[in-house]
Write a protein that holds these residues in place. Structure first.
Motif, PDB file in Angstrom:
ATOM      1  N   ASP A 191      -1.789   5.926  -0.302  1.00 49.10           N
ATOM      2  CA  ASP A 191      -0.827   5.651   0.654  1.00 49.10           C
ATOM      3  C   ASP A 191      -1.190   6.055   2.235  1.00 49.10           C
ATOM      4  N   LEU A 192      -2.002   7.069   2.336  1.00 42.48           N
ATOM      5  CA  LEU A 192      -2.726   7.379   3.536  1.00 42.48           C
ATOM      6  C   LEU A 192      -3.624   6.342   3.781  1.00 42.48           C
ATOM      7  N   ARG A 193      -4.457   6.034   3.002  1.00 43.29           N
ATOM      8  CA  ARG A 193      -5.487   5.012   3.273  1.00 43.29           C
ATOM      9  C   ARG A 193      -4.858   3.485   3.951  1.00 43.29           C
ATOM     10  N   GLU A 194      -3.809   3.304   3.364  1.00 52.03           N
ATOM     11  CA  GLU A 194      -2.925   1.895   4.144  1.00 52.03           C
ATOM     12  C   GLU A 194      -2.597   2.148   5.338  1.00 52.03           C
ATOM     13  N   ARG A 195      -2.333   3.386   5.705  1.00 59.20           N
ATOM     14  CA  ARG A 195      -1.683   3.812   7.158  1.00 59.20           C
ATOM     15  C   ARG A 195      -2.985   3.993   8.049  1.00 59.20           C
ATOM     16  N   LEU A 196      -4.099   4.367   7.494  1.00 61.09           N
ATOM     17  CA  LEU A 196      -5.203   4.630   8.414  1.00 61.09           C
ATOM     18  C   LEU A 196      -5.948   3.022   8.648  1.00 61.09           C
ATOM     19  N   SER A 197      -5.858   2.142   7.722  1.00 58.73           N
ATOM     20  CA  SER A 197      -6.258   1.099   7.871  1.00 58.73           C
ATOM     21  C   SER A 197      -5.336   0.383   9.058  1.00 58.73           C
ATOM     22  N   THR A 198      -4.223   0.429   9.023  1.00 59.09           N
ATOM     23  CA  THR A 198      -3.554  -0.116  10.056  1.00 59.09           C
ATOM     24  C   THR A 198      -3.652   0.554  11.421  1.00 59.09           C
ATOM     25  N   ILE A 199      -3.853   1.761  11.458  1.00 57.40           N
ATOM     26  CA  ILE A 199      -4.178   2.408  12.548  1.00 57.40           C
ATOM     27  C   ILE A 199      -5.662   1.883  13.183  1.00 57.40           C
ATOM     28  N   ARG A 200      -6.449   1.823  12.465  1.00 55.08           N
ATOM     29  CA  ARG A 200      -7.863   1.016  12.801  1.00 55.08           C
ATOM     30  C   ARG A 200      -7.657  -0.190  13.386  1.00 55.08           C
ATOM     31  N   ASP A 201      -6.711  -1.079  12.873  1.00 52.62           N
ATOM     32  CA  ASP A 201      -6.588  -2.591  13.193  1.00 52.62           C
ATOM     33  C   ASP A 201      -6.054  -2.425  14.638  1.00 52.62           C
ATOM     34  N   GLN A 202      -4.822  -1.553  14.798  1.00 48.85           N
ATOM     35  CA  GLN A 202      -3.960  -1.787  16.096  1.00 48.85           C
ATOM     36  C   GLN A 202      -4.539  -0.472  17.061  1.00 48.85           C
ATOM     37  N   GLY A 203      -5.435   0.320  16.776  1.00 50.59           N
ATOM     38  CA  GLY A 203      -5.940   1.159  17.852  1.00 50.59           C
ATOM     39  C   GLY A 203      -5.204   2.118  18.344  1.00 50.59           C
ATOM     40  N   TYR A 204      -3.896   2.603  17.640  1.00 52.08           N
ATOM     41  CA  TYR A 204      -2.924   3.623  17.872  1.00 52.08           C
ATOM     42  C   TYR A 204      -2.554   4.166  16.503  1.00 52.08           C
ATOM     43  N   SER A 205      -1.757   5.194  16.708  1.00 50.47           N
ATOM     44  CA  SER A 205      -1.251   5.888  15.502  1.00 50.47           C
ATOM     45  C   SER A 205       0.311   6.206  15.903  1.00 50.47           C
ATOM     46  N   LEU A 206       1.225   5.920  15.128  1.00 46.31           N
ATOM     47  CA  LEU A 206       2.341   6.424  15.124  1.00 46.31           C
ATOM     48  C   LEU A 206       2.904   7.496  14.166  1.00 46.31           C
ATOM     49  N   GLN A 207       3.895   8.190  14.309  1.00 45.22           N
ATOM     50  CA  GLN A 207       4.127   9.310  13.281  1.00 45.22           C
ATOM     51  C   GLN A 207       5.784   9.206  13.460  1.00 45.22           C
ATOM     52  N   ASP A 208       6.207   8.733  12.360  1.00 43.75           N
ATOM     53  CA  ASP A 208       7.688   8.675  12.344  1.00 43.75           C
ATOM     54  C   ASP A 208       8.409   9.634  11.282  1.00 43.75           C
ATOM     55  N   GLN A 209       8.615  10.812  11.944  1.00 40.32           N
ATOM     56  CA  GLN A 209       9.458  11.906  10.819  1.00 40.32           C
ATOM     57  C   GLN A 209       8.396  12.066   9.676  1.00 40.32           C
ATOM     58  N   GLU A 210       7.092  12.154   9.918  1.00 42.51           N
ATOM     59  CA  GLU A 210       6.065  12.592   8.762  1.00 42.51           C
ATOM     60  C   GLU A 210       5.739  13.907   8.867  1.00 42.51           C
ATOM     61  N   VAL A 211       5.808  14.742   9.975  1.00 37.32           N
ATOM     62  CA  VAL A 211       5.736  16.065  10.251  1.00 37.32           C
ATOM     63  C   VAL A 211       6.681  16.788   9.786  1.00 37.32           C
ATOM     64  N   ALA A 212       7.983  16.102  10.334  1.00 38.69           N
ATOM     65  CA  ALA A 212       9.275  16.863  10.318  1.00 38.69           C
ATOM     66  C   ALA A 212      10.338  16.000  10.477  1.00 38.69           C
ATOM     67  N   ALA A 213      11.430  16.228   9.995  1.00 36.28           N
ATOM     68  CA  ALA A 213      12.584  15.302  10.325  1.00 36.28           C
ATOM     69  C   ALA A 213      13.037  15.422  11.854  1.00 36.28           C
ATOM     70  N   GLY A 214      13.319  14.084  12.296  1.00 35.34           N
ATOM     71  CA  GLY A 214      13.702  14.047  13.926  1.00 35.34           C
ATOM     72  C   GLY A 214      12.569  14.280  14.852  1.00 35.34           C
ATOM     73  N   LEU A 215      11.363  14.135  14.405  1.00 35.04           N
ATOM     74  CA  LEU A 215      10.361  14.088  15.204  1.00 35.04           C
ATOM     75  C   LEU A 215       9.362  12.808  15.073  1.00 35.04           C
ATOM     76  N   ARG A 216       9.125  11.945  16.182  1.00 30.11           N
ATOM     77  CA  ARG A 216       8.205  11.003  16.316  1.00 30.11           C
ATOM     78  C   ARG A 216       7.053  11.358  17.404  1.00 30.11           C
ATOM     79  N   SER A 217       5.837  10.564  17.282  1.00 29.13           N
ATOM     80  CA  SER A 217       4.909  10.479  18.022  1.00 29.13           C
ATOM     81  C   SER A 217       4.236   9.391  18.105  1.00 29.13           C
ATOM     82  N   VAL A 218       3.282   8.957  19.238  1.00 26.04           N
ATOM     83  CA  VAL A 218       2.411   8.109  19.188  1.00 26.04           C
ATOM     84  C   VAL A 218       1.127   8.602  19.864  1.00 26.04           C
ATOM     85  N   SER A 219      -0.026   8.180  19.182  1.00 25.15           N
ATOM     86  CA  SER A 219      -1.537   8.677  19.623  1.00 25.15           C
ATOM     87  C   SER A 219      -2.536   7.879  19.982  1.00 25.15           C
ATOM     88  N   VAL A 220      -3.361   8.036  20.914  1.00 26.28           N
ATOM     89  CA  VAL A 220      -4.270   7.134  20.972  1.00 26.28           C
ATOM     90  C   VAL A 220      -5.597   7.872  21.004  1.00 26.28           C
TER      91      VAL A 220
END
Length: 270
Positions: A191-220
């Protein structure tokens, strides 16, 4: 000719470096046992986790205790001392990436009105080197020096995405996908590998309530002299009630990319 090792020097030749000081290595092994989830240990636990014999572990702990790097509580438990904090603080203050990032991150935090972080990958966790916090953000008590599982964070996933398959397997060999995480966290390595593949293609990373409910983030990524491997990552963390994913992919992503580009240029110019 085989090198001669004496008790007085306690020095052993080692491939990859000229000399290895075994006593120092053992002391560092002991200090590495402590993190956010392991704040104190009994001497027997230190022996079991490091493989250091009890008499040697006793001397190592006593030496570190004398220097203030470890301290002993009334029940005999051993925990990090103040000297460790002083070392960590000095390392952060002296870090070029922290120094060069300070003003750009402060400007980003003021412009976005949100929490801004700088982090690096350490094993299967992301280490927070800088944090400018919006008091409205509801999340765990994260501060400079804190770590979170890389597989669940936007900065961690982004940095993992740049690893080779062998490096990824090595970094995540101790990760437990059944451990505490948010509702949308990856539940397996595939599951994580699929997400990492998307991140490599788009050049940024999203986190949608993966750390905790109610928290989102975007990273470059932030790049130094090595344009193929990020030196660090930065993110903007928001409450899910304040921003949806389109907002993270839109205005906030544009702001954070400009900041990352500026920090990257500063790193390459040093």
């Amino acid at each position: 000719m085989k090198a001669e090792i004496t008790p007085e020097t306690d020095v052993v030749p080692k491939t990859g470096s000229r000399y290895r000081i075994e006593a120092l290595a053992k002391g560092l092994d002991v200090l590495r046992l402590f993190d956010e989830s392991t704040t104190s240990l009994k001497l027997r636990e230190i022996c079991d986790r490091t493989g250091i014999p009890m008499p040697t572990a006793f001397r190592v702990v006593a030496t570190l205790e004398e220097g203030g790097y470890l301290e002993r509580s009334s029940d005999g438990s051993i925990r990090p001392g103040i000297a460790v904090l002083q070392l960590g603080s000095a390392a952060l203050r002296g870090s070029s990436i922290v120094q060069l990032s300070e003003q750009p991150l402060r400007h980003l935090a003021e412009e976005s009105g949100e929490t801004v972080n700088l982090g690096v990958l350490v094993g299967d966790r992301v280490l927070y080197l800088a944090r400018l916090r919006n008091s409205d953000l509801v999340t765990a008590n994260i501060q400079v020096g804190s770590t979170l599982p890389a597989a669940y964070t936007s900065m961690g996933k982004l940095l993992l995405a740049y690893l080779s398959e062998a490096e990824l397997m090595s970094a995540l060999q101790g990760h437990d996908f059944a451990s505490h995480a948010g509702p949308n966290a990856a539940t397996s390595l595939d599951d994580l590998r699929e997400r990492l593949s998307t991140i490599r293609d788009q050049g940024y990373s999203l986190q949608d309530q993966e750390v905790a409910a109610g928290l989102r983030s975007v990273s470059v990524p932030v790049f130094g002299p090595d344009a193929a491997r990020p030196a660090a990552a930065i993110n903007i963390a928001v409450a899910s009630t304040r921003h949806d994913l389109d907002s993270l992919r839109g205005p906030l992503l544009e702001k954070i990319r400009k900041t990352a580009d500026l920090i990257s240029r500063l790193l390459r110019s040093t």
